[in-house]
Design an enzyme around this catalytic site. Structure first.
Site, PDB file in Angstrom:
ATOM      1  N   LYS A 116       0.832  -1.209   0.000  1.00 28.98           N
ATOM      2  CA  LYS A 116       0.000   0.000   0.000  1.00 28.98           C
ATOM      3  C   LYS A 116       0.864   1.255   0.000  1.00 28.98           C
ATOM      4  CE  LYS A 116      -3.796   2.052   2.742  1.00 28.98           C
ATOM      5  NZ  LYS A 116      -4.672   1.846   3.919  1.00 28.98           N
ATOM      6  N   SER A 191      -9.405   2.766   2.890  1.00 29.47           N
ATOM      7  CA  SER A 191      -8.381   3.372   2.065  1.00 29.47           C
ATOM      8  C   SER A 191      -7.500   2.366   1.334  1.00 29.47           C
ATOM      9  CB  SER A 191      -7.495   4.277   2.927  1.00 29.47           C
ATOM     10  OG  SER A 191      -6.820   3.535   3.926  1.00 29.47           O
ATOM     11  N   SER A 215     -10.055   0.281   7.026  1.00 31.69           N
ATOM     12  CA  SER A 215      -9.372   0.533   5.763  1.00 31.69           C
ATOM     13  C   SER A 215      -8.841  -0.712   5.076  1.00 31.69           C
ATOM     14  CB  SER A 215      -8.217   1.521   5.975  1.00 31.69           C
ATOM     15  OG  SER A 215      -8.706   2.823   6.169  1.00 31.69           O
TER      16      SER A 215
END
Length: 520
Positions: A116, A191, A215
């Protein structure tokens, strides 16, 4: 997954036939599909086994991935920084090491993975989707990324996030929007939308993401993959943005964890990631306990199907009914009435603590403005929860933290009589992409009714502030082919128990939906 691998490695045709005879039709179909799956689309554990047996090389596996990324990513926009040459160098080094020593570098030897973009990676652009960090190239890995590398993982690239991880869908001015691989009109979630989409589409078998308010788990639910939010404190978080680059501290509610396509692969990643921070590693280690039970029939399962605070869609309610039926038919004890906490009170405390921790990086001038604005809102006005929490005095935070510790005690009491709790992951299936809609105007739809946008995370927030391990897993699909998901919450440090429950259920549930990009 254990049954599937048993089929693949059975030493004789007789043993294989005997195994097939005892499997369900769904398990037989999964075993047959795995036998013909290209290696880069196989589970990470199968890839690692092939690398150790030397039936393939890290470089050969990487080249398969790079070809798949080239075909798949342009329509998905999951990988936003690709480091093909750096990955080739790392793969070649892994192959040379194995040839020279006969021993793997570590548990992830030669495995291509993505990370990520909120996590700093040495020598590789790390922006967290923020224009101010367009050219940010760290000189040090985040602690968790360093653990991946030390275990032999090959970092292929970075996956997309909303700006500073502050949205429930994934889009930013630098790289644009990540599409849901099952339906481009739907959000991939946020996210960790880029990471979840990448895993679902076969761009990677294993991802490292982060979870504060769902997330990891929200995108996993929407993309039809597995995600584990580990117990709070067992995975080092230094090097996560936000906080700003260079900060040593992070939110007390942030947890880093893996995304994968099988429960077994979550276990592989957990073995690597669960460790003390480097400064503490000389004195102690983490030794997570084994699953509480060996058989599904022995598990004591709490089931929380709906709640007036955040009602779920009828589709989700029927899904939880099916899960209850699977559990009962397998002999497990199911309690559908006892609740560890009140969902409404827990969620409000979660919000207060989350808003408070987010104030750490506010500028002096900006924080002064927040204080002034908060002072103009009555203390009992629900609309002031953000500003009142963001600007609370330290004494008020200590009181809120005490409330959190009492809440943890309620959970601990609950788990003396239950091994896990199964809940909805989200109130409904994938939400429409609303990138072009201002956040205050966004909404979700549940049973045909508009609901607040942030209701998406109410069920996920149960675990976040009380440091409990929580796993989201695919659990079938809608008539339109969209993923359905459930959440499994366990006692503190019982991470292997929630993974084990997911493993048991995965054997009894339909094969997760594969998006078109997976076999592109």
């Amino acid at each position: 997954m254990i049954l599937r691998r048993t089929l693949l490695i059975a030493s004789t045709a007789v043993a294989a036939a005997a195994s097939m005879a005892t499997m369900t039709a769904a398990a037989r179909a999964r075993a047959a599909a795995t036998a013909s799956t290209p290696l880069h689309l196989a589970p990470a554990r199968d890839q690692l086994a092939a690398l150790r047996r030397r039936t393939t090389t890290s470089r050969a596996l990487l080249e398969q991935y790079l070809q798949h990324i080239e075909k798949t990513n342009p329509g998905l926009n999951a990988v936003i920084t690709l480091d093909a040459e750096g990955a080739r160098a790392a793969a070649d080094a892994a192959d040379r090491h194995l040839a020279r020593t006969g021993k793997p570098l570590g548990a992830l030897h030669g495995l291509p993975v993505t990370v990520k973009d909120a996590l700093e990676t040495k020598g590789l652009r790390s922006t967290c989707g923020a224009p101010d960090l367009t050219d940010h190239v760290p000189d040090q890995d985040a602690d968790a990324v360093a653990r991946l590398r030390a275990a032999g993982a090959v970092i292929v690239g970075k996956t997309n996030v909303p700006v500073m991880c502050q949205d429930l869908q994934t889009s930013n001015p630098l790289f644009g929007t990540t599409k849901n691989p099952h339906d481009a009109t739907k959000t991939a979630g946020g996210s960790s939308g880029g990471p979840a989409a990448a895993v679902a589409a076969g761009i990677t078998s294993l991802e490292l993401g982060s979870d504060l308010a769902g997330s990891l788990r929200l995108p996993a639910a929407y993309c039809g993959v597995y995600a584990l939010r580990p117990s709070g404190g067992i995975v080092p978080t230094r090097g996560h943005i936000p906080r700003p680059p260079g900060w040593l501290s992070s939110s007390d509610m942030l947890t880093l964890g893996p995304i994968a396509r099988t429960p077994d692969d979550l276990d592989v990643a957990l073995d690597v990631l669960a460790a003390p921070a480097p400064a503490e590693a000389a004195a102690w280690r983490i030794d997570l306990p084994a699953p509480r039970r060996r058989r599904l029939a022995d598990y004591r399962v709490g089931l929380w199907q709906d709640d007036p605070y955040c009602h779920v869609d009828d589709t989700i309610r029927r899904l939880l009914d099916e899960i209850a039926g699977i559990l009962r038919s397998s002999g497990a004890t199911v309690d559908g009435t006892t609740r560890p906490v009140g969902l409404a009170d827990s969620d409000r405390l979660f919000q207060r603590l989350m808003f408070a921790t987010a104030s750490a990086t506010a500028t002096d001038a900006g924080f002064a403005d927040d204080i002034a604005a908060a002072d103009r809102i009555p203390a009992d006005d629900p609309s002031g929860i953000f500003l009142h929490s963001r600007t609370m005095r330290h004494r008020d935070w200590l009181r809120a933290n005490e409330e959190r510790e009492k809440l943890r005690g309620h959970w601990a009491d609950y788990f003396t009589a239950h091994d896990v709790l199964i809940t909805p992951a989200v109130p409904n299936t994938c939400v429409d992409d609303q990138t072009s809609t201002p956040v205050p105007s966004r909404f979700i739809t549940v049973n045909g009714q508009k609901r607040p946008y942030f209701d998406q995370t109410a069920w996920l927030n149960l675990a976040g502030h009380v440091r409990l391990p929580a796993l989201v897993m695919p659990a079938g699909r809608t008539a339109d082919g969209l993923p359905l998901a459930i959440q499994i919450i366990g006692p503190y440090l019982a991470d292997r128990t929630v993974v084990d429950m997911a493993r048991h259920l995965a054997r009894r549930l339909p094969e997760p939906a594969q998006p078109p990009a997976f076999t592109a």
